[in-house]
Design a protein around this motif. Structure first.
Motif, PDB file in Angstrom:
ATOM      1  N   SER A  76       0.749  -1.213   0.105  1.00  0.00           N
ATOM      2  CA  SER A  76       0.012   0.156  -0.023  1.00  0.00           C
ATOM      3  C   SER A  76       0.702   1.393   0.073  1.00  0.00           C
ATOM      4  O   SER A  76       0.623   2.212  -0.592  1.00  0.00           O
ATOM      5  CB  SER A  76      -0.883   0.027   1.151  1.00  0.00           C
ATOM      6  OG  SER A  76      -1.924  -0.871   1.020  1.00  0.00           O
ATOM      7  N   ASP A  79       5.164   3.035  -4.172  1.00  0.00           N
ATOM      8  CA  ASP A  79       5.029   3.834  -5.252  1.00  0.00           C
ATOM      9  C   ASP A  79       5.027   2.725  -6.635  1.00  0.00           C
ATOM     10  O   ASP A  79       4.326   3.146  -7.572  1.00  0.00           O
ATOM     11  CB  ASP A  79       5.602   4.984  -5.554  1.00  0.00           C
ATOM     12  CG  ASP A  79       5.717   5.989  -4.474  1.00  0.00           C
ATOM     13  OD1 ASP A  79       4.693   6.524  -4.384  1.00  0.00           O
ATOM     14  OD2 ASP A  79       6.413   6.190  -3.626  1.00  0.00           O
ATOM     15  N   ALA A  93      -1.462  -6.778  -5.716  1.00  0.00           N
ATOM     16  CA  ALA A  93      -0.765  -5.484  -6.062  1.00  0.00           C
ATOM     17  C   ALA A  93      -1.719  -4.805  -7.108  1.00  0.00           C
ATOM     18  O   ALA A  93      -1.922  -3.469  -6.888  1.00  0.00           O
ATOM     19  CB  ALA A  93       0.556  -5.763  -6.736  1.00  0.00           C
ATOM     20  N   LYS A  98      -1.807  -0.409  -7.660  1.00  0.00           N
ATOM     21  CA  LYS A  98      -0.284  -0.157  -7.689  1.00  0.00           C
ATOM     22  C   LYS A  98       0.170  -0.515  -9.102  1.00  0.00           C
ATOM     23  O   LYS A  98      -0.111  -1.299  -9.775  1.00  0.00           O
ATOM     24  CB  LYS A  98       0.409  -1.068  -6.844  1.00  0.00           C
ATOM     25  CG  LYS A  98       0.210  -0.568  -5.234  1.00  0.00           C
ATOM     26  CD  LYS A  98       0.409   0.861  -5.097  1.00  0.00           C
ATOM     27  CE  LYS A  98       0.075   1.275  -3.530  1.00  0.00           C
ATOM     28  NZ  LYS A  98       0.363   2.805  -3.212  1.00  0.00           N
TER      29      LYS A  98
END
Length: 171
Positions: A76, A79, A93, A98
């Motif tokens: 979480s 980046d 993911a 993400k």
């Protein structure tokens, strides 16, 4: 520079994927990450023999660990996620919204991971590569070109089953 103080989270799950964790801490990979604004690299190295150093190299702060009960917090807060091609990890993911680069383990026999990575890449959800092409992939990656992943709605299937069961019981 694409931004500052961004974090890359790396996971190999429960596997041993030393080739992947070793290439991550090479000067070339670290320099390209730094040039893209990534200054923190957190590596979950699973059952690997190679333990990445907890230090700063090429301007990137590296930390690592073998296992945690849950990877969700690390995912979480990242980046960018670099991952093995395990289905559960990829879906988690992508479900978190993400940006994901999957590194396929070419040493696995009957490698279903390649098929999964290829399909998700065809759909534009992620980029994939091998350990040998990771540097070039990171150099050329355009994360803005990736599509947002929209998880399926399990309620639709449940509703279908309920409707089917009610219809069948009325017969």
């Amino acid at each position: 520079m694409a931004g500052v103080n961004k974090t890359v989270f790396v996971t190999v799950g429960s596997t041993k994927f030393d080739k992947f964790t070793e290439v991550l801490v090479t000067p070339g990979v670290l320099k390209v990450l730094k040039s893209r604004g990534y200054t923190r690299l957190k590596i979950q190295y699973g059952n690997g023999s190679f333990i990445p150093p907890d230090c700063s190299l090429e301007g990137v702060q590296i930390s690592s660990y073998r296992f945690k009960e849950s990877l969700q917090q690390d995912m979480s807060s990242a980046d960018l996620i670099l991952s093995h091609a395990g289905a559960g990890t990829c879906l988690e993911a992508l479900g978190l919204g993400k940006k994901l680069v999957v590194v396929v383990n070419e040493d696995l026999h009957d490698n279903h991971q390649v098929e999964l990575a290829q399909k998700f890449a065809e759909l534009g959800y992620l980029l994939y590569c091998t350990c040998g092409t990771l540097f070039k992939t990171l150099q050329k990656m355009d994360l803005n070109s990736l599509n947002d992943y929209v998880p399926g709605n399990p309620q639709l299937f449940a509703d279908f089953l309920t409707k089917t069961m009610i219809s069948d019981s009325e017969i």
